[in-house]
Scaffold this motif. Sequence first.
Motif, PDB file in Angstrom:
ATOM      1  N   ARG A  79       2.210  -8.849  -3.033  1.00 55.01           N
ATOM      2  CA  ARG A  79       2.031  -8.026  -1.834  1.00 55.01           C
ATOM      3  C   ARG A  79       3.364  -7.463  -1.348  1.00 55.01           C
TER       4      ARG A  79
ATOM      5  N   GLU B 259      -3.386  -2.951  -3.020  1.00 51.12           N
ATOM      6  CA  GLU B 259      -3.915  -4.237  -3.461  1.00 51.12           C
ATOM      7  C   GLU B 259      -5.247  -4.139  -4.184  1.00 51.12           C
TER       8      GLU B 259
ATOM      9  N   GLU C 169       4.315  -3.658  -0.847  1.00 54.51           N
ATOM     10  CA  GLU C 169       4.775  -3.176   0.465  1.00 54.51           C
ATOM     11  C   GLU C 169       5.996  -2.272   0.316  1.00 54.51           C
TER      12      GLU C 169
END
Lengths: 444, 308
Positions: A210, A339, A214
Amino acid sequence: MNHLPLIIKREYLTKVRNKAFIVMTFLSPLIMIALFSVVAYLSQVNNNKQKNISVLDQSGKIESIFLDKEFVKYNILKDVTLENAKIIVEEQEDYGLLYISNFTTKTGDVEASENINVEVQFYSTETPSLSIISALEHKIEKRLKEINLESKGVNINTLRTSEVNVTINQENFTGEKTSKADSVVKLIFGGAAGYLLFMFIIIYGNMIMRSVIEEKTSRIIEVIISSVKPIQLMLGKIVGTTLAGITQFGIWLILGSILMVIASIIFDIDFSQINTPQQELVSQAMQNPDANADAQLFINAFFNMPLVNLIIAFLFFFISGYLLYSSLYAAIGAAVDNETDTQQFMLPIIMPLILSVYVGGFTVIEDPHGTVATIFSFIPFTSPVVMLMRIPFGVPIWQQILSLLILIGTFMFTIWLASKIYRVGILMYGKKPTYKELLKWIKY
Amino acid sequence: MANLLEAQSVSKNFGDFTALNNVSISVEKGSIFGLLGPNGAGKTTLIRIINQITMPDKGKVILDGEPLQRHHIQNIGYLPEERGLYKSMKVGEQALYLAQLKGLEKSVAKKRLLQWFERLEIGDWWNKKIQELSKGMAQKIQFVVTVLHEPKLLIFDEPFSGFDPINADIIKNEILRLRDNGATVIFSTHRMESVEELCDHIALINKSNKIIDGNLLDIKRQFKSNTFEVGINTNNALQLQQSLSEKFIVSPANFKSLNNELKLKVKLPEAESANHLLSYLTTQGEVSHFVEVIPSASDIFIQAVKNN
């Protein structure tokens, strides 16, 4: 210029300061303990209720074995018919009625092999619990056997006094003493180590992924890699997130133990010994050996494990295994834009992980040094978990080192591979890459 | 003057795709160099090679007389077109982190940051998170972060996108000030008016090849077509237009004027002097407008790319 410490520091601080992370860190053990306390408390309240069982023994030969226990009281009925007994029990709201019919035994006939012809019946409003029924069966069987023996001329007192308890003392050829408790303790430790690694990979691998995504979505990535090498950024991310993970695990452990103590004081629950009538009956029936002797066995078993080997191996396999998987997670994060696109790449990561837990769970218990367990403890993607489960049972050092070398070799390779994908992937936007494209990136 | 940066015959392939084919550029110290080209021409690849984000397949890059090495990243400030900041990090903390990645001491970075924040009047943002700022505000921070380590070479890819005209002007003046203080600037943009305003030198890349390279004025001279815009008050407009059309290539022109005169673009043959045309025109009526058409950067861009 080495920016690694700087990157690690930033990754760590951002993770640790993140609100969701803080909430999870402090709330999870609270929720876990709260849940556990409620369940323990309720089951205690529920089971503390005394169970009354009425017994109607028409033969009169068995009722003597039904002695009152803390949670189970027996009410011996005499001189009533079965029909009346049922009514009485229902009115008293007893747990149930155990009915034993009359029977005869053939005296003196030693050769006769037929069973005693006796009818045993349990009447109750609700279906009785399995443990109570089997405990009762066990008691009656034992008594009937004695009656049978008596009828064949065996003195029951002689029999009782001549009963022997055998515990086989195990010892290996180098003189270490073991016991059957050893296997249990080994399984617990091996399983805990393997499962811990599994959880750690899943939770913090995802966190790394993640955090890579990001950086892509916030478009800062190109600014960063004009200052640092992508592989430095990737390693910094992995190490920083891992440290945050260790911090979280540590807090969970400490907080969990403290809360456990507090909860047991407040609710007056002994988590280690929750006695229920069922357990009482079972233990009575099974003639469990002395509890203290048991604890001693477990302590011995703990020290019988190759502890130094276990700790060192745990550190090495844990770190290598975790790095192997986390580099793959980082590569996936770099390859995709968001995601939802990660799904197609997750399967090849999750599969060997789940496989290793299954192999560890079934095969290692069955035969820790069997072919399947041994092979899987060398395959790099399953070896960390499987090997960690095997080691308490004593794995030759050369096997451990060989497996570790294969693992380290593989993780060097995957980190190289991941950094290739990472380097190209972080600058790719808008495309949902295929495996073929990933291969092409590696060649760039 | 010496060149700060030289890219020598740089080529880069991605699989079968050629992103750069034998491209060379030289950027003079203290100049503003415009790197132009249509989308997908290879500009970003070249910029990434200069930043050592990707490595060239062939050719080399020389910075300040040395072949490009890892430590040179301290001497380069890069504002990518695809840019952003960590959304949940505080402005000051983030700027310090990025400056430290460029090799700046924390204390030095902090001092300079405070100066910059003061000059751009953004001092009170220090403890704000990026996600609390508007896009233009975040762009300002991004600009400061790019130049904070006072690099010799600044690379700006579309620096004005996301700015309102007032802030764009502030940033433009900051770029000029940095140039005056000795920095060299590579400037990549599609906004041709800012190329006209800022660039001393341009290179145009199209389909992986460099097609134009040189001083902006020289290139304009090269691209001028001996065409003049003419405005004339005459009684016989139709006849004049006809007689001009016989000798020259004439097209209608469009410029602002106060009178309702005849407006024409006249393209003279290469050898022909403008004086001949002018003296002829003065016999035909009153000339109110006579200007040589200078090709704009935009014209040059379009023409060069079309002809390529």
